[in-house]
Design a protein around this motif. Structure first.
Motif, PDB file in Angstrom:
ATOM      1  N   LYS A 193       0.815  -1.072   0.032  1.00  0.00           N
ATOM      2  CA  LYS A 193       0.051  -0.056   0.006  1.00  0.00           C
ATOM      3  C   LYS A 193       0.807   1.165   0.063  1.00  0.00           C
ATOM      4  CE  LYS A 193      -4.027  -2.037   2.097  1.00  0.00           C
ATOM      5  NZ  LYS A 193      -4.873  -2.029   3.349  1.00  0.00           N
ATOM      6  N   ARG A 194       2.020   1.244   0.690  1.00  0.00           N
ATOM      7  CA  ARG A 194       2.941   2.603   0.785  1.00  0.00           C
ATOM      8  C   ARG A 194       3.420   2.774  -0.763  1.00  0.00           C
ATOM      9  NH1 ARG A 194       7.857   3.590   4.401  1.00  0.00           N
ATOM     10  NH2 ARG A 194       7.978   1.472   4.505  1.00  0.00           N
ATOM     11  N   TRP A 195       3.904   1.670  -1.345  1.00  0.00           N
ATOM     12  CA  TRP A 195       4.070   1.932  -2.703  1.00  0.00           C
ATOM     13  C   TRP A 195       3.281   2.462  -3.445  1.00  0.00           C
ATOM     14  CZ3 TRP A 195       3.035  -0.337  -7.300  1.00  0.00           C
ATOM     15  CH2 TRP A 195       4.009   0.045  -8.511  1.00  0.00           C
ATOM     16  N   ALA A 196       2.122   1.896  -3.584  1.00  0.00           N
ATOM     17  CA  ALA A 196       0.817   2.297  -4.408  1.00  0.00           C
ATOM     18  C   ALA A 196       0.361   3.516  -4.142  1.00  0.00           C
ATOM     19  CB  ALA A 196      -0.215   1.209  -4.046  1.00  0.00           C
ATOM     20  N   THR A 197       0.511   3.940  -2.769  1.00  0.00           N
ATOM     21  CA  THR A 197      -0.014   5.270  -2.493  1.00  0.00           C
ATOM     22  C   THR A 197       1.237   6.201  -3.120  1.00  0.00           C
ATOM     23  OG1 THR A 197      -1.087   4.531  -0.608  1.00  0.00           O
ATOM     24  CG2 THR A 197      -0.492   6.899  -0.460  1.00  0.00           C
ATOM     25  N   ALA A 198       2.568   6.040  -2.638  1.00  0.00           N
ATOM     26  CA  ALA A 198       3.523   6.699  -3.092  1.00  0.00           C
ATOM     27  C   ALA A 198       3.277   6.984  -4.797  1.00  0.00           C
ATOM     28  CB  ALA A 198       4.819   6.611  -3.053  1.00  0.00           C
ATOM     29  N   MET A 199       3.005   5.916  -5.554  1.00  0.00           N
ATOM     30  CA  MET A 199       2.875   6.145  -6.968  1.00  0.00           C
ATOM     31  C   MET A 199       1.945   6.950  -7.361  1.00  0.00           C
ATOM     32  SD  MET A 199       5.286   4.354  -8.677  1.00  0.00           S
ATOM     33  CE  MET A 199       4.600   4.485 -10.549  1.00  0.00           C
ATOM     34  N   LEU A 200       0.602   6.652  -6.797  1.00  0.00           N
ATOM     35  CA  LEU A 200      -0.494   7.668  -6.899  1.00  0.00           C
ATOM     36  C   LEU A 200      -0.009   9.066  -6.872  1.00  0.00           C
ATOM     37  CD1 LEU A 200      -3.681   8.259  -7.805  1.00  0.00           C
ATOM     38  CD2 LEU A 200      -3.910   7.591  -5.358  1.00  0.00           C
TER      39      LEU A 200
END
Length: 156
Positions: free
Chosen positions: A79-86
């Protein structure tokens, strides 16, 4: 390799937040200085902003690519990676939108110094300021998000 790419993303995002802050602080001093005429201020905008957008696109775009490739790297995954990518994708989109849809038309107006500025000039300038604040703000959130120590050891 993924840890190296993650480090590049971390440095890129942090560097851009610092560079943008320095640019704004320096720019406000120049624009509000009584030592420069309005024509000189316009020239400073035309000289200073293209490198600002290029530098921002290189750091944010390069950081975005490094983060995208570093998916599931130790320290930032899920989730941290996905949030950062967003956040970074939105930020990069705002940067590009501001450059092509707002700065370039403003630049055309400034290049035509003999013509009167259209009424929408002030509105476009304000939009550019708000969009840039949002763009840098998103990166300022993403930078610590990808830099915060993860639960796992970074021994990739």
């Amino acid at each position: 390799m993924r840890s190296l790419l993650l480090m590049i993303a971390r440095v890129s995002f942090s560097a851009w937040v610092g560079a943008a802050a320095l640019f704004v602080l320096n720019g406000v001093q120049l624009i509000t200085s009584p030592e420069f005429s309005s024509t000189q201020r316009d020239q400073m905008v035309l000289i200073r902003f293209p490198p600002y957008y290029v530098f921002g696109a290189v750091l944010v775009g390069g950081g975005w690519a490094a983060l995208a490739i570093s998916r599931n790297a130790p320290g930032v995954a899920g989730k941290r990676w996905a949030t950062a990518m967003l956040l970074v994708t939105l930020s990069l989109g705002l940067l590009l939108y501001d450059y092509f849809r707002i700065y370039r038309p403003l630049e055309a107006i400034l290049l035509n110094a003999a013509a009167a500025r259209p009424a929408e000039f002030v509105m476009m300038h304000r939009w550019s300021m708000w969009i840039n604040a949002a763009h840098v703000g998103l990166i300022a959130i993403a930078a610590p998000l990808v830099s915060w120590p993860g639960a796992r050891n970074c021994s990739d």
